[in-house]
Write an enzyme that holds these catalytic residues in place. Structure first.
Site, PDB file in Angstrom:
ATOM      1  N   ASP A 199       0.866  -1.176   0.000  1.00  0.00           N
ATOM      2  CA  ASP A 199       0.000   0.000   0.000  1.00  0.00           C
ATOM      3  C   ASP A 199       0.914   1.241   0.000  1.00  0.00           C
ATOM      4  O   ASP A 199       2.127   1.114   0.236  1.00  0.00           O
ATOM      5  CB  ASP A 199      -0.864  -0.057   1.271  1.00  0.00           C
ATOM      6  CG  ASP A 199      -1.630   1.213   1.514  1.00  0.00           C
ATOM      7  OD1 ASP A 199      -2.400   1.608   0.619  1.00  0.00           O
ATOM      8  OD2 ASP A 199      -1.456   1.821   2.585  1.00  0.00           O
ATOM      9  N   ASP A 250      -0.153   5.244   0.910  1.00  0.00           N
ATOM     10  CA  ASP A 250      -0.385   6.246   1.964  1.00  0.00           C
ATOM     11  C   ASP A 250      -0.471   5.575   3.336  1.00  0.00           C
ATOM     12  O   ASP A 250      -1.254   4.636   3.536  1.00  0.00           O
ATOM     13  CB  ASP A 250      -1.699   6.992   1.721  1.00  0.00           C
ATOM     14  CG  ASP A 250      -1.646   7.856   0.484  1.00  0.00           C
ATOM     15  OD1 ASP A 250      -0.963   8.881   0.511  1.00  0.00           O
ATOM     16  OD2 ASP A 250      -2.287   7.482  -0.515  1.00  0.00           O
ATOM     17  N   ASP A 271      -1.584  -0.614   5.854  1.00  0.00           N
ATOM     18  CA  ASP A 271      -1.750   0.045   7.155  1.00  0.00           C
ATOM     19  C   ASP A 271      -3.187   0.137   7.636  1.00  0.00           C
ATOM     20  O   ASP A 271      -3.403   0.572   8.773  1.00  0.00           O
ATOM     21  CB  ASP A 271      -1.183   1.477   7.101  1.00  0.00           C
ATOM     22  CG  ASP A 271      -2.051   2.405   6.261  1.00  0.00           C
ATOM     23  OD1 ASP A 271      -2.364   2.033   5.122  1.00  0.00           O
ATOM     24  OD2 ASP A 271      -2.419   3.478   6.762  1.00  0.00           O
TER      25      ASP A 271
HETATM   26  O1  LIG Z   1      -6.781   7.330   0.334  1.00  0.00           O
HETATM   27  C1  LIG Z   1      -5.919   7.363  -0.578  1.00  0.00           C
HETATM   28  O2  LIG Z   1      -5.802   8.323  -1.359  1.00  0.00           O
HETATM   29  C2  LIG Z   1      -4.999   6.224  -0.828  1.00  0.00           C
HETATM   30  O3  LIG Z   1      -4.642   5.516   0.302  1.00  0.00           O
HETATM   31  P1  LIG Z   1      -3.778   4.170   0.243  1.00  0.00           P
HETATM   32  O4  LIG Z   1      -2.465   4.478  -0.459  1.00  0.00           O
HETATM   33  O5  LIG Z   1      -3.612   3.890   1.690  1.00  0.00           O
HETATM   34  O6  LIG Z   1      -4.586   3.151  -0.505  1.00  0.00           O
HETATM   35 MG   LIG Z   2      -2.859   3.175   3.418  1.00  0.00          MG
END
Ligand SMILES: O=C(O)COP(=O)(O)O
Ligand SMILES: [Mg+2]
Length: 226
Positions: free
Chosen positions: A13, A15, A174
């Site tokens: 993942d 973010d 996360d």
């Molecule tokens: O909410 C977002 O823009 C993306 O979040 P993620 O990288 O945890 O999937």
């Molecule tokens: Mg995330």
């Protein structure tokens, strides 16, 4: 369960897992709120809205600020304009670069499965010099569905050459979105405890958790041998 005896695909993942992006997302949310004379949100509020992708983020901003729902496309367009290369305040979490390079050196194929749109995902990965490490990058607009649906993670695994019926691989994330998605594939989920999840760790299905990226390579080996 012998998950993978030889180097296997590992999908990450973005973010709250590889990057702490909340400060830049927060700044752009508040830029748009300011354009519409709406009261601003705190960093903690915006951080708690991240993980479901840009549409879910704005659903939550609209609900928190009681804004007109029919303006959502305008808010999202203005947000994406601000966020298209907003990396000033974004940081890799400690140990991420070293660990990704180590895993790649050990022969693991690495991928990304994020709900963040693909174009800005690519910009951010290149900004940090890590795009080169990923054999497959699936963003929130790469396939029709978004996490927690399993389709984007299945697409990332397929892009790395994993057997779609019995993927011997790991997903590292996360959040609630990631845990549900990994369970639906199914693939073992390794959760980074310092990310953006809202629920207690114990409430999210996971094979193992880690607090620092330096601990991930040993965890992968341990899990692979189980
Ligand atoms: O909410 C977002 O823009 C993306 O979040 P993620 O990288 O945890 O999937
Ligand atoms: Mg995330």
């Amino acid at each position: 369960m012998n998950v993978c005896l030889s180097p296997c695909p590992i999908v990450f993942d973005l973010d709250g897992t590889l990057i702490d992006s909340a400060p830049d997302i927060h700044a752009c949310v508040n830029t748009v709120l300011g354009q519409h004379q709406a009261p601003l949100l705190t960093l903690d509020q915006v951080r708690s809205f991240i993980g479901g992708g840009v549409d879910v983020l704005w659903q939550k901003v609209i609900a928190a600020r009681e804004l007109p729902d029919d303006k959502k496309p305008d808010y999202i367009a203005a947000f994406m304009l601000c966020y298209q290369n907003a990396t000033n305040m974004t940081r890799l979490f400690p140990g991420v670069l070293e660990t990704l390079e180590l895993l790649a050196d050990r022969g693991h194929s690495l991928g990304i499965c994020t709900n963040k749109p693909h174009a800005v995902t690519q910009v951010i990965l290149e900004h940090f010099g890590i795009a080169r490490l990923f054999g497959c990058i699936i963003g929130g607009d790469s396939v029709a569905e978004r996490k927690p649906h399993p389709a984007p993670l299945r697409a990332a695994l397929a892009g790395l050459g994993a057997d779609p019926q019995r993927p011997k691989a790991f997903y590292v994330g996360d959040s609630e979105f990631d845990a549900t998605c990994a369970a639906a594939v199914p693939v073992p989920f390794l959760i980074y405890s310092k990310g953006y999840r809202q629920a207690p760790l114990s409430e999210l299905p996971h094979a193992a958790s880690f607090d620092h990226f330096a601990d991930l390579p040993a965890l992968v080996e341990l899990q692979a041998a189980m």
